[in-house]
Design an enzyme around this catalytic site. Structure first.
Site, short mmCIF file in Angstrom:
data_model
loop_
_atom_site.label_atom_id
_atom_site.label_comp_id
_atom_site.label_asym_id
_atom_site.label_seq_id
_atom_site.Cartn_x
_atom_site.Cartn_y
_atom_site.Cartn_z
N CYS A 88 15.90 -4.70 52.77
CA CYS A 88 16.77 -4.43 53.92
C CYS A 88 17.30 -5.71 54.52
O CYS A 88 16.57 -6.69 54.65
CB CYS A 88 15.99 -3.66 54.97
SG CYS A 88 15.58 -2.00 54.44
N ASP A 90 8.53 -1.72 61.34
CA ASP A 90 9.17 -0.61 60.61
C ASP A 90 9.06 0.72 61.37
O ASP A 90 9.72 1.69 61.00
CB ASP A 90 8.55 -0.47 59.21
CG ASP A 90 8.71 -1.72 58.37
OD1 ASP A 90 9.52 -2.58 58.73
OD2 ASP A 90 8.02 -1.83 57.34
N ARG A 126 12.44 -6.49 47.18
CA ARG A 126 11.79 -7.77 47.45
C ARG A 126 10.62 -8.02 46.51
O ARG A 126 9.99 -9.07 46.52
CB ARG A 126 11.28 -7.82 48.90
CG ARG A 126 12.37 -7.57 49.90
CD ARG A 126 12.04 -8.09 51.26
NE ARG A 126 11.92 -9.53 51.29
CZ ARG A 126 12.93 -10.38 51.15
NH1 ARG A 126 14.15 -9.94 50.95
NH2 ARG A 126 12.73 -11.68 51.20
N LYS A 166 5.00 3.10 50.39
CA LYS A 166 5.99 2.25 49.68
C LYS A 166 5.52 0.81 49.64
O LYS A 166 5.63 0.14 48.61
CB LYS A 166 7.33 2.37 50.40
CG LYS A 166 8.28 1.20 50.19
CD LYS A 166 9.52 1.29 51.06
CE LYS A 166 10.36 0.03 51.02
NZ LYS A 166 9.81 -1.08 51.83
N ASN A 167 5.01 0.32 50.78
CA ASN A 167 4.69 -1.10 50.87
C ASN A 167 3.35 -1.46 50.26
O ASN A 167 2.91 -2.60 50.33
CB ASN A 167 4.75 -1.56 52.33
CG ASN A 167 6.19 -1.63 52.81
OD1 ASN A 167 7.13 -1.50 52.01
ND2 ASN A 167 6.38 -1.83 54.10
N VAL A 226 9.38 -9.53 64.87
CA VAL A 226 9.13 -9.81 63.44
C VAL A 226 10.42 -10.21 62.72
O VAL A 226 10.42 -11.16 61.93
CB VAL A 226 8.46 -8.59 62.76
CG1 VAL A 226 8.17 -8.91 61.28
CG2 VAL A 226 7.17 -8.21 63.48
C1 LIG Z 1 8.05 -4.40 50.63
C2 LIG Z 1 7.32 -4.65 51.90
O1 LIG Z 1 6.10 -4.62 51.96
N1 LIG Z 1 8.08 -4.86 52.97
C3 LIG Z 1 7.43 -5.05 54.25
C4 LIG Z 1 6.99 -6.50 54.37
O2 LIG Z 1 8.16 -7.30 54.17
P1 LIG Z 1 8.01 -8.85 53.90
O3 LIG Z 1 6.76 -9.09 53.14
O4 LIG Z 1 9.31 -9.31 53.32
O5 LIG Z 1 7.88 -9.38 55.39
P2 LIG Z 1 7.14 -10.67 55.92
O6 LIG Z 1 5.90 -10.24 56.63
O7 LIG Z 1 7.01 -11.65 54.82
O8 LIG Z 1 8.19 -11.23 56.98
C5 LIG Z 1 7.82 -11.47 58.32
C6 LIG Z 1 8.64 -12.59 58.88
O9 LIG Z 1 8.34 -13.79 58.17
C7 LIG Z 1 9.53 -14.43 57.75
N2 LIG Z 1 9.30 -15.13 56.47
C8 LIG Z 1 8.68 -14.47 55.44
C9 LIG Z 1 8.49 -15.09 54.22
C10 LIG Z 1 8.95 -16.42 54.05
O10 LIG Z 1 8.81 -17.01 52.98
N3 LIG Z 1 9.56 -17.04 55.10
C11 LIG Z 1 9.74 -16.43 56.31
O11 LIG Z 1 10.29 -17.02 57.24
C12 LIG Z 1 10.54 -13.27 57.61
O12 LIG Z 1 11.87 -13.73 57.64
C13 LIG Z 1 10.15 -12.38 58.77
O13 LIG Z 1 10.77 -12.86 59.95
O14 LIG Z 1 6.42 -6.71 55.65
C14 LIG Z 1 7.31 -6.49 56.76
C15 LIG Z 1 6.57 -6.79 58.04
O15 LIG Z 1 5.55 -5.87 58.25
C16 LIG Z 1 7.82 -5.04 56.72
O16 LIG Z 1 8.83 -4.90 57.69
C17 LIG Z 1 8.41 -4.70 55.36
O17 LIG Z 1 8.63 -3.30 55.29
C1 LIG Z 2 11.99 -3.61 55.62
C2 LIG Z 2 11.51 -2.70 54.79
O1 LIG Z 2 11.37 -2.80 53.45
P1 LIG Z 2 11.75 -3.97 52.44
O2 LIG Z 2 10.84 -5.12 52.73
O3 LIG Z 2 11.44 -3.34 51.12
O4 LIG Z 2 13.19 -4.29 52.63
C3 LIG Z 2 11.02 -1.38 55.28
O5 LIG Z 2 10.29 -0.71 54.52
O6 LIG Z 2 11.35 -1.00 56.40
#
Ligand SMILES: CC(=O)N[C@H]1[C@@H](OP(=O)(O)OP(=O)(O)OC[C@H]2O[C@@H](n3ccc(=O)[nH]c3=O)[C@H](O)[C@@H]2O)O[C@H](CO)[C@@H](O)[C@@H]1O
Ligand SMILES: C=C(OP(=O)(O)O)C(=O)O
Length: 438
Positions: A121, A311, A97, A23-24, A333
């Site tokens: 989520c 996850d 997202r 998915k990711n 995280v």
């Molecule tokens: C669609 C997808 O691929 N989702 C995955 C992606 O989410 P996603 O890419 O949203 O997750 P991030 O790695 O960006 O987030 C990690 C942390 O960084 C923080 N943050 C992020 C961006 C930002 O602009 N500011 C900020 O503060 C977030 O709040 C969080 O605490 O990676 C996460 C971490 O492996 C996974 O749990 C999700 O399943």
């Molecule tokens: C947090 C998750 O996904 P998303 O970033 O799409 O919400 C997830 O796949 O567990």
């Protein structure tokens, strides 16, 4: 289709299922097709809701998407992006997202983009400040609007030097998808290097990009003037695979997950073994089983790759309710990823959540108001209950708990799970579960 699953639990899950593309990764590779001057072909694509959401967004932007869902093949033709009439993008607000990752490709192709409010989520605040800072560094102008953001590039985006405050997966992908066609070199320090990101880099390289990943998690991208389409087979979904592994452990079962791969799951496999689970790596998948006897408690911290994925945490916590002794899980995280434990407590689990950083090290969420550590005491028999799915992984965890519990549970809001688990109901039936959609 009704949104309730009745689960008559208490029987070990036993059998073989298959996981397809991650998915990711798949959703990001679909976005990358926007950067090509010619069509792309993506293989091993699962039938999950996020793929449908991104298909809808691509079509709105003029990408012709042909899908063969059974074969798992997507043909993505971006020839008409420049002439597409973009309308009603609001319809996609809150769906996932992924829209934020359209910024770079659309800025390169059209010079502007409107990005609706994001979904995904609710496991923390999930701000997009890193994304917006990065886009501004490339030279984009960002205006916040009521239902999203408007973004434009007054001139060609320029390569830049970026240091992430935290190795965010999305922000790393934002940088990659923007830098590949920007003018000059971009250097990204403190980048995330999850396997899904490495596979995205492979896709971009196939398209004509020049990207190197240094040992110190610095990614260097040399911008190019043109990218073409790609043909690529998506890496398997290591989160889905680990979820089924946790289901095997929690129900005392034996599940072979075809499509699961060892290199991307090494950290999970180590933890699985420490808890007392057994696994056997095969040519086309991994068999996971509960060997009988007591499971062992563990101390675990979630982290960015190559650490233990956040996850993976929620499904494993259900298995830990069946381990003998005290387990500690420190979520580093996301600040709010233990909400799903409320329902487990209602089913008889002994889980307490704490604001302190329990485990071994301090994280960003310590000394703040976030319940981000959990202490699980087991083994506790789980009782059937009426439960509501809170988010994707939390929802799958509730399903696992219902499968482990004797009696019939009612799991509501089950369609949330379709966002990331392909045909999970058929897979449950194949594993011998007694489930019925209400
Ligand atoms: C669609 C997808 O691929 N989702 C995955 C992606 O989410 P996603 O890419 O949203 O997750 P991030 O790695 O960006 O987030 C990690 C942390 O960084 C923080 N943050 C992020 C961006 C930002 O602009 N500011 C900020 O503060 C977030 O709040 C969080 O605490 O990676 C996460 C971490 O492996 C996974 O749990 C999700 O399943
Ligand atoms: C947090 C998750 O996904 P998303 O970033 O799409 O919400 C997830 O796949 O567990």
């Amino acid at each position: 289709m009704k949104d309730v699953l009745y689960v008559n639990g208490g029987t070990p899950l036993d059998g073989t299922i298959t996981v397809r593309g991650a998915k990711n990764f798949v959703s990001k590779a679909m976005v990358a097709s926007l950067l090509g001057e010619s069509p792309s072909v993506l293989r091993n694509v699962p039938q999950i809701r996020d793929v449908g959401v991104v298909t809808g967004l691509l079509e709105l932007h003029g990408v012709a998407v042909k899908s063969d869902p059974d074969a798992g093949i997507l043909d993505l033709d971006p020839s008409n992006v420049e002439s597409a009439h973009v309308a009603d993008i609001d319809a996609h607000a809150g769906s996932s997202r992924i829209p934020i990752l359209f910024c770079g490709p659309l800025l390169h192709r059209l010079g502007e983009a409107f990005i609706p409010d994001l979904g995904g989520c609710r496991i923390g605040d999930r701000p997009i400040n890193y994304h917006l800072d990065i886009l501004r560094q490339f030279g984009a102008v960002v205006d916040k609007r009521e239902n999203g953001i408007h973004i434009r590039a007054p001139r060609r985006l320029q390569g830049t030097k970026i240091a992430l405050p935290y190795p965010s997966v999305g922000a790393t992908e934002q940088t990659l998808l923007t830098a590949v066609r920007a003018e000059g070199i971009t250097e990204l320090a403190n980048a995330a290097i999850e396997p899904e990101i490495v596979d995205l880099i492979a896709v971009l390289q196939k398209m004509g990009a020049i990207i190197s990943v240094d040992t110190d998690r610095v990614i260097r991208i040399e911008g190019v003037d043109r990218l073409d389409g790609y043909t690529h087979t998506a890496l398997g979904d290591r989160i889905e695979a680990a979820s089924w592994a946790s289901a095997a452990l929690a129900t005392g079962g034996d599940i072979t997950v075809k499509g699961a791969t060892q290199p991307e799951m090494m950290t999970f496999l180590n933890t699985f073994r420490k808890v007392g689970g057994r696994f056997d790596v095969q040519d086309d998948g991994i068999r996971f089983w509960h060997p009988g006897g007591d499971l062992d408690p563990i101390v675990l911290e979630t982290d960015v790759h190559p650490g233990f994925m956040t996850d993976w945490q929620q499904p494993l916590v259900v298995a830990l309710t069946q381990a003998k002794g005290l387990s500690i899980v420190h979520e580093t995280v996301y600040e709010n990823r233990f909400g799903f434990t409320d329902a487990l407590r209602g089913m008889g689990a002994t889980i307490q959540v704490y604001k302190e950083c329990l485990g071994g090290r301090d994280c960003r969420f310590g000394q703040r108001n976030f319940h981000h550590s959990a202490v699980i005491s087991g083994p506790t028999p789980l009782a059937a209950a009426d439960i509501e799915v809170p988010d994707l992984r939390g929802g799958f965890s509730h399903l696992i708990a219902a499968l482990a519990a004797k009696g019939t549970s009612t799991v509501r809001g089950i369609s949330l799970i379709d966002r990331g688990y392909e045909n999970f109901q058929d897979k449950l039936v194949a594993l011998g579960a007694d489930v019925r959609r209400g």
